[in-house]
Design an enzyme around this catalytic site. Structure first.
Site, PDB file in Angstrom:
ATOM      1  N   TYR A  35       4.346   4.840  11.395  1.00 33.45           N
ATOM      2  CA  TYR A  35       4.797   3.327  11.541  1.00 33.45           C
ATOM      3  C   TYR A  35       5.517   2.897  10.496  1.00 33.45           C
ATOM      4  O   TYR A  35       5.901   1.592  10.509  1.00 33.45           O
ATOM      5  CB  TYR A  35       3.287   2.872  11.655  1.00 33.45           C
ATOM      6  CG  TYR A  35       2.313   2.927  10.652  1.00 33.45           C
ATOM      7  CD1 TYR A  35       2.389   2.121   9.428  1.00 33.45           C
ATOM      8  CD2 TYR A  35       1.323   3.855  10.640  1.00 33.45           C
ATOM      9  CE1 TYR A  35       1.418   2.229   8.219  1.00 33.45           C
ATOM     10  CE2 TYR A  35       0.521   4.156   9.723  1.00 33.45           C
ATOM     11  CZ  TYR A  35       0.422   3.450   8.581  1.00 33.45           C
ATOM     12  OH  TYR A  35      -0.427   3.559   7.640  1.00 33.45           O
ATOM     13  N   HIS A  78      -3.274   4.501   4.730  1.00 29.53           N
ATOM     14  CA  HIS A  78      -4.448   3.667   4.983  1.00 29.53           C
ATOM     15  C   HIS A  78      -5.640   4.296   4.243  1.00 29.53           C
ATOM     16  O   HIS A  78      -6.364   3.593   3.609  1.00 29.53           O
ATOM     17  CB  HIS A  78      -4.579   3.322   6.367  1.00 29.53           C
ATOM     18  CG  HIS A  78      -5.857   2.180   6.573  1.00 29.53           C
ATOM     19  ND1 HIS A  78      -6.036   0.958   6.114  1.00 29.53           N
ATOM     20  CD2 HIS A  78      -7.049   2.734   7.347  1.00 29.53           C
ATOM     21  CE1 HIS A  78      -7.006   0.602   6.352  1.00 29.53           C
ATOM     22  NE2 HIS A  78      -7.902   1.643   7.111  1.00 29.53           N
ATOM     23  N   ARG A 102       0.817  -1.177   0.056  1.00 27.75           N
ATOM     24  CA  ARG A 102      -0.149  -0.076   0.019  1.00 27.75           C
ATOM     25  C   ARG A 102       0.790   1.268   0.042  1.00 27.75           C
ATOM     26  O   ARG A 102       1.524   1.521   1.097  1.00 27.75           O
ATOM     27  CB  ARG A 102      -0.880   0.013   1.317  1.00 27.75           C
ATOM     28  CG  ARG A 102      -1.700   1.369   1.398  1.00 27.75           C
ATOM     29  CD  ARG A 102      -2.673   1.219   2.686  1.00 27.75           C
ATOM     30  NE  ARG A 102      -2.181   0.605   3.877  1.00 27.75           N
ATOM     31  CZ  ARG A 102      -1.625   1.479   4.681  1.00 27.75           C
ATOM     32  NH1 ARG A 102      -1.569   2.643   4.383  1.00 27.75           N
ATOM     33  NH2 ARG A 102      -1.363   0.976   5.841  1.00 27.75           N
TER      34      ARG A 102
END
Length: 368
Positions: free
Chosen positions: A278, A269, A265
Site C-alpha cells: 500500500y 504496522h 511509521r
C-alpha cells in the site's frame, strides 16, 4: 439565543497554518515560532538520550517478535520525537494513557522495559501497575482509551487535583466515534486532558487522505471548542515546546487541548504486515530523511551542545537496555489458568467464584 465568541477567541483555538517547527529536516535552526519558548539545551540533551535508548529498545522488541518471542510488536521507529516529547512534558503525578504502539513512551515514563512487553508477549493484559507508574494499560482497540483518559481527567478536576492526563492516539483513531465523544465531553466539562494525535500517515493500510477531508486533523478541535495545534512530529524540540504549552494550558484549568504531530511509521504496522502492498519505497525514503534522532543530533552537535562522548554514552545505555530485555524475556513463564479470575473485580462475585471453582475442578481431574 446562542452566544457569539469574540473573533480573537475563535482564532486562538485554531492550529497554526503550518506545523510548528524549530529544527529543519537537515538539522538546522528554523525560524523560531513566536508563540513558543525554546526548550533548554539540558532538556534537549535528555530528549536525545531517551530517543537513542528508545530506538534501540524498539529495534530489540522488533527482533524479538521476528524470533517468535513476542506474539506481536507494533514498532514506533521514526516516531521517537512524539513518544519522548510526550513523556517529558509530564510531571510525575500526571497520567499517560498510551496505545499499543507507544512502548517507547511507556518505557520513558520509567516502566520496566520487560513489563512493557508483557501484553505483547501474551502473558497478561498489563505487566505493570498502572496506579504506581501513573501509566494506563496499553490500549489495543482504537480510541477507546480516550474516553478513559477524559473520565480520569474529569475525576482529577472534581477532586481539586492539578494533574493532567495525556492521551495518545493515532490518525486512524480519529475516525472512531470514541474520539469525537471524548473531545466533546472533555470540552464541555473542561477536563484537564491533552490529546496527542501521532499522525503517522496510515491507519494500517489506509492513507490519511482516505480518512478525512479536513486540511489537518488538528482542525477538528474547533468543532468541539477545543484549543488545537499542529506540530512537526519529527522535531522533538517543537514537540517539547508545543506539548509543554498544551499540558500547562490544561493544568491551569483552561480546558483540553488537541495536538496533531505530523510523523511517519517507517516500519510495517506490525511484524505481520507487508507495507509494500500500500505504499512505495520512495515515500518511506523521503520520510527517512526527516529522521528525528539524526535531526536532533545534527542540531545539537552543530551548536556544540552534544559531544561525541554524549552520543557514545546514549548508545551504550541503549545496548544495555536491549541486552537486559533479551536476557529477561527468555525466562520461562508458568501460566496459572486460575489467574484469569484475579483482578476482574475488587471483590469477586459469586458467579465468578463459581466459574473459578469449575475450572479448578476440571484441572484437578486432568491431573488425576
Amino acid at each position: 439565543m446562542s452566544a457569539t465568541l469574540p473573533p480573537q477567541t475563535v482564532q486562538a483555538m485554531l492550529p497554526a497554518p503550518a506545523p510548528v517547527c524549530f529544527v529543519t529536516e537537515s538539522g538546522k535552526a528554523a525560524e523560531a515560532p513566536a508563540d513558543y519558548p525554546a526548550p533548554s539545551d539540558e532538556l534537549l540533551r535528555e530528549a536525545y538520550r531517551r530517543m537513542v535508548v528508545g530506538r534501540r529498545y524498539d529495534e530489540q522488541a522488533t527482533a524479538l517478535a521476528k524470533q517468535g518471542r513476542l506474539a506481536v510488536y507494533p514498532s514506533s521507529r521514526g516516531q521517537e520525537a512524539c513518544q519522548i516529547g510526550a513523556a517529558l512534558a509530564l510531571r510525575e503525578h500526571d497520567w499517560l494513557v498510551p496505545t499499543y504502539r507507544d512502548s517507547v513512551a511507556v518505557h520513558a515514563r520509567g516502566v520496566d522495559p520487560v513489563q512493557v512487553l508483557t501484553l505483547l508477549r501474551g502473558d497478561w493484559h498489563c505487566g505493570y501497575d498502572p496506579a504506581a507508574t501513573r501509566v494506563a494499560p496499553q490500549c489495543t482497540p482504537l480510541a477507546t482509551q480516550l474516553l478513559h483518559a477524559t473520565g480520569m481527567a474529569d475525576g482529577m478536576r472534581r477532586k481539586g487535583e492539578d494533574g493532567v492526563v495525556l492521551a495518545l492516539v493515532g490518525d486512524g483513531g480519529t475516525s472512531e466515534g470514541d474520539f469525537h465523544e471524548a473531545l466533546n465531553f472533555a470540552a464541555v466539562f473542561r477536563a484537564p486532558v491533552v490529546f496527542l494525535v501521532q499522525n503517522n500517515q496510515y491507519a494500517i493500510s489506509v492513507p490519511l487522505a482516505r480518512q478525512t477531508a479536513a486540511p489537518a486533523l488538528a482542525y477538528k478541535g474547533i468543532g468541539y471548542g477545543v484549543h488545537a495545534e499542529q506540530v512537526d512530529g519529527n522535531d522533538v524540540m517543537a514537540v517539547l515546546a508545543v506539548m509543554t504549552a498544551a499540558v500547562d494550558h490544561a493544568r491551569r484549568g483552561d480546558g483540553p487541548v488537541l495536538v496533531e504531530a505530523q510523523t511517519y511509521r517507517v516500519e510495517p504496522h506490525t511484524d505481520s504486515d507487508d507495507p509494500s502492498r500500500y505504499r512505495d519505497e520512495e515515500e518511506t525514503l523521503r520520510w527517512a530523511a526527516a529522521d528525528p534522532v539524526r535531526r536532533l543530533e545534527t542540531y545539537l552537535r552543530d551548536r556544540e551542545v552534544l559531544t561525541e562522548r554524549d552520543v557514545e554514552t546514549a548508545q551504550a545505555e541503549g545496548e544495555a537496555v536491549a541486552a537486559d530485555v533479551r536476557g529477561r524475556i527468555d525466562l520461562d513463564q508458568t501460566p496459572d489458568p486460575l489467574a484469569l479470575f484475579d483482578h476482574v473485580y475488587a471483590e469477586p462475585t459469586p458467579q465468578l467464584l463459581e466459574q473459578r471453582d469449575q475450572l479448578a475442578a476440571e484441572m484437578k481431574e486432568r491431573e488425576d
